[in-house]
Each structure stands twice: as C-alpha cells, then as structure tokens.
Write a protein that holds these residues in place. Structure first.
Motif, PDB file in Angstrom:
ATOM      1  N   UNK A   1       0.711  -1.080  -0.030  1.00 47.80           N
ATOM      2  CA  UNK A   1       0.089  -0.118   0.048  1.00 47.80           C
ATOM      3  C   UNK A   1       1.000   1.272   0.040  1.00 47.80           C
ATOM      4  N   UNK A   2       0.715   2.185  -0.906  1.00 46.83           N
ATOM      5  CA  UNK A   2       1.583   3.050  -1.069  1.00 46.83           C
ATOM      6  C   UNK A   2       0.871   4.537  -1.442  1.00 46.83           C
ATOM      7  N   UNK A   3       1.747   5.510  -1.695  1.00 47.76           N
ATOM      8  CA  UNK A   3       1.241   7.036  -1.603  1.00 47.76           C
ATOM      9  C   UNK A   3       0.575   6.920  -3.091  1.00 47.76           C
ATOM     10  N   UNK A   4      -0.390   8.139  -3.539  1.00 46.06           N
ATOM     11  CA  UNK A   4      -0.820   8.497  -4.789  1.00 46.06           C
ATOM     12  C   UNK A   4      -0.566  10.151  -4.676  1.00 46.06           C
ATOM     13  N   UNK A   5      -0.800  10.507  -5.806  1.00 45.81           N
ATOM     14  CA  UNK A   5      -0.232  12.018  -5.793  1.00 45.81           C
ATOM     15  C   UNK A   5      -0.844  12.981  -4.902  1.00 45.81           C
ATOM     16  N   UNK A   6      -2.040  12.812  -4.308  1.00 47.20           N
ATOM     17  CA  UNK A   6      -2.588  13.635  -3.213  1.00 47.20           C
ATOM     18  C   UNK A   6      -2.632  12.780  -1.734  1.00 47.20           C
ATOM     19  N   UNK A   7      -2.588  13.887  -0.738  1.00 52.87           N
ATOM     20  CA  UNK A   7      -2.178  13.208   0.489  1.00 52.87           C
ATOM     21  C   UNK A   7      -3.299  12.443   1.002  1.00 52.87           C
ATOM     22  N   UNK A   8      -4.865  12.522   0.538  1.00 54.84           N
ATOM     23  CA  UNK A   8      -6.027  11.804   0.825  1.00 54.84           C
ATOM     24  C   UNK A   8      -6.191  10.560   0.025  1.00 54.84           C
ATOM     25  N   UNK A   9      -4.929  10.248  -0.759  1.00 53.96           N
ATOM     26  CA  UNK A   9      -5.270   8.857  -1.582  1.00 53.96           C
ATOM     27  C   UNK A   9      -4.127   7.952  -1.401  1.00 53.96           C
ATOM     28  N   UNK A  10      -4.452   6.535  -1.402  1.00 55.00           N
ATOM     29  CA  UNK A  10      -3.520   5.787  -1.379  1.00 55.00           C
ATOM     30  C   UNK A  10      -3.782   4.555  -2.531  1.00 55.00           C
ATOM     31  N   UNK A  11      -2.936   3.815  -2.687  1.00 56.92           N
ATOM     32  CA  UNK A  11      -2.832   2.665  -3.852  1.00 56.92           C
ATOM     33  C   UNK A  11      -2.801   1.395  -3.143  1.00 56.92           C
ATOM     34  N   UNK A  12      -3.456   0.467  -3.440  1.00 56.58           N
ATOM     35  CA  UNK A  12      -3.468  -1.162  -2.877  1.00 56.58           C
ATOM     36  C   UNK A  12      -2.693  -1.785  -3.951  1.00 56.58           C
ATOM     37  N   UNK A  13      -2.141  -2.683  -3.986  1.00 52.17           N
ATOM     38  CA  UNK A  13      -1.485  -3.779  -4.790  1.00 52.17           C
ATOM     39  C   UNK A  13      -1.430  -5.082  -4.001  1.00 52.17           C
ATOM     40  N   UNK A  14      -1.573  -5.903  -5.165  1.00 47.60           N
ATOM     41  CA  UNK A  14      -1.774  -7.543  -4.679  1.00 47.60           C
ATOM     42  C   UNK A  14      -0.694  -8.212  -5.515  1.00 47.60           C
ATOM     43  N   UNK A  15      -0.308  -9.371  -5.148  1.00 52.54           N
ATOM     44  CA  UNK A  15       0.655 -10.055  -5.855  1.00 52.54           C
ATOM     45  C   UNK A  15      -0.155 -10.670  -7.305  1.00 52.54           C
ATOM     46  N   UNK A  16       0.462 -10.758  -8.422  1.00 49.91           N
ATOM     47  CA  UNK A  16      -0.177 -11.424  -9.526  1.00 49.91           C
ATOM     48  C   UNK A  16      -0.374 -12.650  -9.521  1.00 49.91           C
ATOM     49  N   UNK A  17      -1.449 -13.194 -10.195  1.00 49.19           N
ATOM     50  CA  UNK A  17      -1.790 -14.712 -10.221  1.00 49.19           C
ATOM     51  C   UNK A  17      -1.910 -15.127 -11.486  1.00 49.19           C
ATOM     52  N   UNK A  18      -1.910 -16.328 -11.777  1.00 50.17           N
ATOM     53  CA  UNK A  18      -2.292 -17.170 -13.160  1.00 50.17           C
ATOM     54  C   UNK A  18      -3.775 -16.832 -13.261  1.00 50.17           C
ATOM     55  N   UNK A  19      -4.385 -16.812 -14.259  1.00 53.05           N
ATOM     56  CA  UNK A  19      -5.465 -16.777 -14.719  1.00 53.05           C
ATOM     57  C   UNK A  19      -6.394 -18.027 -14.513  1.00 53.05           C
ATOM     58  N   UNK A  20      -5.646 -19.017 -14.843  1.00 53.47           N
ATOM     59  CA  UNK A  20      -6.360 -20.517 -14.906  1.00 53.47           C
ATOM     60  C   UNK A  20      -6.725 -20.908 -13.598  1.00 53.47           C
ATOM     61  N   UNK A  21      -7.620 -22.061 -13.377  1.00 54.40           N
ATOM     62  CA  UNK A  21      -7.988 -22.320 -12.172  1.00 54.40           C
ATOM     63  C   UNK A  21      -8.552 -21.259 -11.169  1.00 54.40           C
ATOM     64  N   UNK A  22      -8.073 -21.248 -10.067  1.00 56.94           N
ATOM     65  CA  UNK A  22      -8.609 -20.437  -8.971  1.00 56.94           C
ATOM     66  C   UNK A  22      -7.740 -19.241  -8.501  1.00 56.94           C
ATOM     67  N   UNK A  23      -6.806 -18.839  -9.720  1.00 56.69           N
ATOM     68  CA  UNK A  23      -6.440 -17.632  -9.780  1.00 56.69           C
ATOM     69  C   UNK A  23      -6.967 -16.490  -9.190  1.00 56.69           C
ATOM     70  N   UNK A  24      -7.852 -16.056  -9.935  1.00 53.03           N
ATOM     71  CA  UNK A  24      -8.789 -15.009  -9.617  1.00 53.03           C
ATOM     72  C   UNK A  24      -9.218 -14.935  -8.220  1.00 53.03           C
ATOM     73  N   UNK A  25      -9.821 -15.976  -7.722  1.00 55.89           N
ATOM     74  CA  UNK A  25     -10.156 -16.139  -6.486  1.00 55.89           C
ATOM     75  C   UNK A  25      -9.144 -15.733  -5.509  1.00 55.89           C
ATOM     76  N   UNK A  26      -7.947 -16.237  -5.561  1.00 53.93           N
ATOM     77  CA  UNK A  26      -6.736 -15.625  -4.872  1.00 53.93           C
ATOM     78  C   UNK A  26      -6.421 -14.289  -5.035  1.00 53.93           C
ATOM     79  N   UNK A  27      -6.518 -13.721  -6.177  1.00 59.46           N
ATOM     80  CA  UNK A  27      -6.458 -12.449  -6.226  1.00 59.46           C
ATOM     81  C   UNK A  27      -7.378 -11.659  -5.443  1.00 59.46           C
ATOM     82  N   UNK A  28      -8.696 -11.967  -5.289  1.00 53.88           N
ATOM     83  CA  UNK A  28      -9.773 -11.477  -4.732  1.00 53.88           C
ATOM     84  C   UNK A  28      -9.456 -11.536  -3.311  1.00 53.88           C
TER      85      UNK A  28
END
Length: 486
Positions: free
Chosen positions: A76-103
């Motif tokens: 979780x990192x800064x964005x341009x304004x002090x009232x914004x943040x950005x959330x990131x998660x590890x990428x996942x393969x699309x096949x199987x249950x990868x999108x469930x892990x992403x969620x």
C-alpha cells in the motif's frame, strides 16, 4: 512512476542525455520484439486499486503519510494527493482459481487498510471521484511528500508554457440531476486535478504471439468496461458524465504530442492513435517520436532492462497501456494495463468487473476473425467516450455496423462471449459464473455506481457529505451495487 526519485528539477543537458538513452533502448526493445525474447508463461492477472481516506463527515482526509507509516505495508503506497492511497496485490495465473486468490488478497489488504484507518478515526472508501471533493483541496499543500510528484508538477507546468489547466466538461442533457449544474468550467494552476480521479486497473500478462490481439481486444472492450464500472458522476458539485474521470484526467494533463500531421497532436492521456499492427513495439516507437520527455532522470542499471523507456512510458497514460516488466530472474514480459474502470462500488463489484474483462478480452483476442478488422478504431474510440458520458444507456456501434444500446449489447452478446473466453482461459466455473451473474444483473437494472449516486441525489438533494457517508456504509456492507437501495 511509482518509484521515488532523487531530484525534482532538471537542466537542458538532462533532457539531451535522456533522449539519447531512450532512442537506444527503443531500438533494443524493437530487436527484442523481432526476436520474440519475452516470457512465454500462460496469462497472468494483476490489479491496482486507488482509494480515498475520508473523515467521519465524508470529506477528504490528507493523512496518507501517517496512515502508511502506521500500516507498514509495502503493498500500500502513496498516490499524488495526501488523501489517496494505492493498494497492490501479488499477480496470479488466470487459470484455475487464480482470480479467487487475487480477490482474497485484495480483501485482506483492504481489511488491514480499514482497520488502520479506524485507528485514526477515518475510513477508506473506493469511488471514482469523491463527491465531497472541493477544487480548493486539490492544492500543492495536499500533494504527497515525494520528489517524483514535485517533478511531475514542474514538468506539466513547463509543458503548459505557463498556461493554467482548463476544465470544460458538459453533461449529456438527459443526465440532468436536480440541484446540480450540468456544465463545469474552471481553471487550475497545478497538476493536482489529476488527484481527483481514482481507478481500478487490470493487468494482463501476455505472450508476444498474443500481445497484439489482446491489446486490440482491450481497446474494443473499453466501452462496455467503462460503462459497467461507471462511478464518477459528480465533480465539484456538478452533475457531469457517468464516468467524469475520463474528461477530468484527460484535461488535467492536456499536453499535446509533437510531430504527426497538423491537427493530429496526441494528448498524454488519450484513447491512443489506433490499433496495434505488427507488434506492441509500435506504441513504444510512438512514445519516443511523439512525446517529449517529462522526467529526464539519470537512471542506473543495464540498458537491457530498458529503464529510460519504461519511465517514459509511465508518463504517457493511454487508457490501454502496454507495459514491459522483468521477473526476479531478469526475464522480460509483456503486460497490458487496462485503465478505464473506476474504483468501487464494492470489492465484489470490482472483482466481477475484472472477471468479465478477462473473459471478454480473451474471447475477442481469440476470435477466428480479428474483431479489429470488423470494428474500425474510430468506432471503438467513439464508443468509449459515449459510454463514459452516458453509461449503459449509450448507443454504440458494434461489429459489422450493428448499433444498439450498450446495456443490451452486454446482456445479449458480450456476456456469452466473456463466458466462452473464461472457459478458454481455464478459469474455474465457481469463479466465472457468480461474477457474470453480477454483471448481468447490473446491465439489466442499469444500476451502476454512477446511476446509484444520481438517484440518491435526485431523491435526497445535493447533500454530498450525506451521499458519501451512505455510499461508504453500503460499500462496507458488501452487497453489489445493483442491489443497493436509496
């Protein structure tokens, strides 16, 4: 653009040095495309979510530095304004249950952010444009502490040649909302207007053999995606487009390109100049030829890692942007960043959008007859802006001259395409089916985040603080937006 830099001011020689390095790296990238020297892994999904910190009354809270220090998460990192943040998660393969892990990873990160915000008496909210945002709050005093943001502001102003940033956004007449003006004209003196927009960005890692088709598919899919995810109808008390993020971001960074035919300047934020042809190398050639360098840093590291090219690409914001990345072993990979979706309304809504996008992009990319041969780029571009303006009610042109409302197109044509694309990708049906049901219900009802916000104001008046609080409460409840009451 997400990395900190060591300087905020530059000299002429810095630009000359950077131009030379950029030209050399663009040639190297062209050779890499010609030789197919990219990772050949199956499709991989990733995401970024931008969000707001708000106080108990629903107003922006410019406290991201203290928030991030207490949270202590590299995801979780800064964005341009002090009232914004950005959330990131590890990428996942699309096949199987990868999108469930992403969620699941996104939900866990979101929960940690909410717990941290609560310790400050704040909330984290995900919405395209915060309804309570005032123009005066988009000021340099509310810029996040970072050399890269100060440098960006300096270079945007330099390329504006001292002229103020001008906004001129008019709503569609049918989108009138009681008590709210429908045409916004104003001027701004710095880059901070960009901070008024927050998005939910999808990443798709592809192979060289499929990259061009997937890139063109993402362009074609942009109209339905921007309409389904529309969540930004209000700006500074004005009722404007369903997805006002689009004109706001484009006009906030309205810096034309160099070169090209008269009258064909390409803005730094745009839908692009056309479909890709032989490879995505065309986009990077266009970057070098048409866009002035904005951050001429002296970058270290091997030329093969393309540091100058990647930084330059990060200062050109196509709504669908090709990216070059490198894994831990140094292998290069290709990604497509789909930037059209607004943040919110709920995690479930956003993850349904993600699933639908990947399925639709796969179906279009693997169609026996390339859809880019059946839908001119100009029509895809016009569809995108009509959808951003009018949402699911927008009339759009589709393949072979077919024209129909976008919501009907989603239900009758695009949902079956997306289901087929998800099967082709190997996405588990337990993930695909519930997500597509959410999209179907949203398209059938027309109840997007933007539609709910407009209906709330029509029923309760232009009390944007109340709107924001009620929105945040429903977001926390987790029910998809098509089920929200007023």
């Amino acid at each position: 653009m997400g990395q900190e830099i060591g300087a905020a001011h530059f000299r002429h020689k810095d630009f000359l040095r950077f131009d030379e390095a950029l030209a050399a790296e663009t040639d190297l990238l062209h050779d890499r495309f010609e030789q197919g020297r990219f990772a050949q892994a199956p499709p991989v999904a990733g995401l970024e979510l931008e969000a707001w910190l708000i106080d108990r009354d629903g107003h922006p809270a410019p406290l991201n530095q203290a928030f991030l220090e207490r949270l202590g998460s590299p995801d979780v990192v800064t964005e341009l304004a002090r009232f914004n943040i950005e959330l990131n998660v590890a990428p996942q393969p699309l096949a199987g249950d990868g999108l469930a892990r992403l969620a699941a990873d996104l939900a866990a990160t979101w929960a940690r952010c909410q717990a941290c915000a609560d310790s400050f008496g704040l909330k984290v909210v995900s919405i395209g444009i915060l309804p309570t945002l005032a123009q005066a709050q988009l000021c340099l005093a509310n810029m996040s502490v970072s050399n890269r943001y100060r440098a960006l502001n300096e270079q945007v102003l330099r390329q504006h040649h001292g002229r103020p940033v001008r906004l001129d956004i008019a709503a569609d007449p049918q989108a009138a909302t009681a008590g709210c003006p429908g045409h916004l004209r104003c001027e701004h003196s710095d880059v901070m207007l960009e901070a008024g927009t927050t998005s939910f960005q999808a990443h798709l890692q592809v192979t060289p053999a499929t990259a061009t088709r997937y890139y063109n598919a993402a362009i074609i899919a942009s109209a339905p995606m921007v309409a389904l995810a529309a969540n930004a109808p209000f700006l500074f008390g004005h009722a404007l487009w369903d997805e006002t993020r689009v004109p706001l971001f484009e006009q906030a960074l309205d810096i034309g390109s160099r070169g090209g035919l008269p009258g064909q300047s390409l803005p730094r934020v745009s839908f692009g100049s056309g479909y890709a042809g032989y490879s995505l190398a065309e986009c990077f050639r266009e970057n070098q030829a048409r866009f002035e360098v904005m951050l001429p840093l002296a970058l270290e590291g091997p030329q093969e890692r393309l540091p100058h090219l990647r930084l330059h690409n990060g200062t050109i914001w196509r709504w669908n942007r090709p990216l070059i990345g490198f894994d831990a072993e140094g292998a290069a990979h290709l990604r497509i960043e789909h930037r059209v979706m607004a943040a919110g309304p709920t995690l479930g809504d956003m993850c349904a959008n993600l699933v639908f996008f990947y399925g639709l992009a796969a179906a279009l990319a693997h169609d026996r007859e390339p859809p880019e041969l059946r839908l001119p780029f100009a029509a895809a571009r016009d569809n995108f802006y009509a959808a951003a303006r009018c949402g699911l009610a927008a009339p759009v042109a589709w393949m072979d001259g077919q024209a129909l409302p976008l919501g009907r197109l989603v239900q009758e044509t695009l949902l079956p395409h997306a289901a087929a694309g998800l099967r082709q990708l190997g996405v588990a049906d337990s993930i695909a089916a519930p997500a597509l049901r959410i999209i179907d219900a949203r398209a059938a009802s027309g109840r997007t985040g933007a539609d709910w916000q407009r209906r709330f104001v029509a029923a309760n008046g232009a009390d944007f603080a109340r709107l924001t609080r009620e929105y945040a409460a429903r977001q926390a409840g987790g029910a998809p937006v098509h089920a929200w009451g007023l």
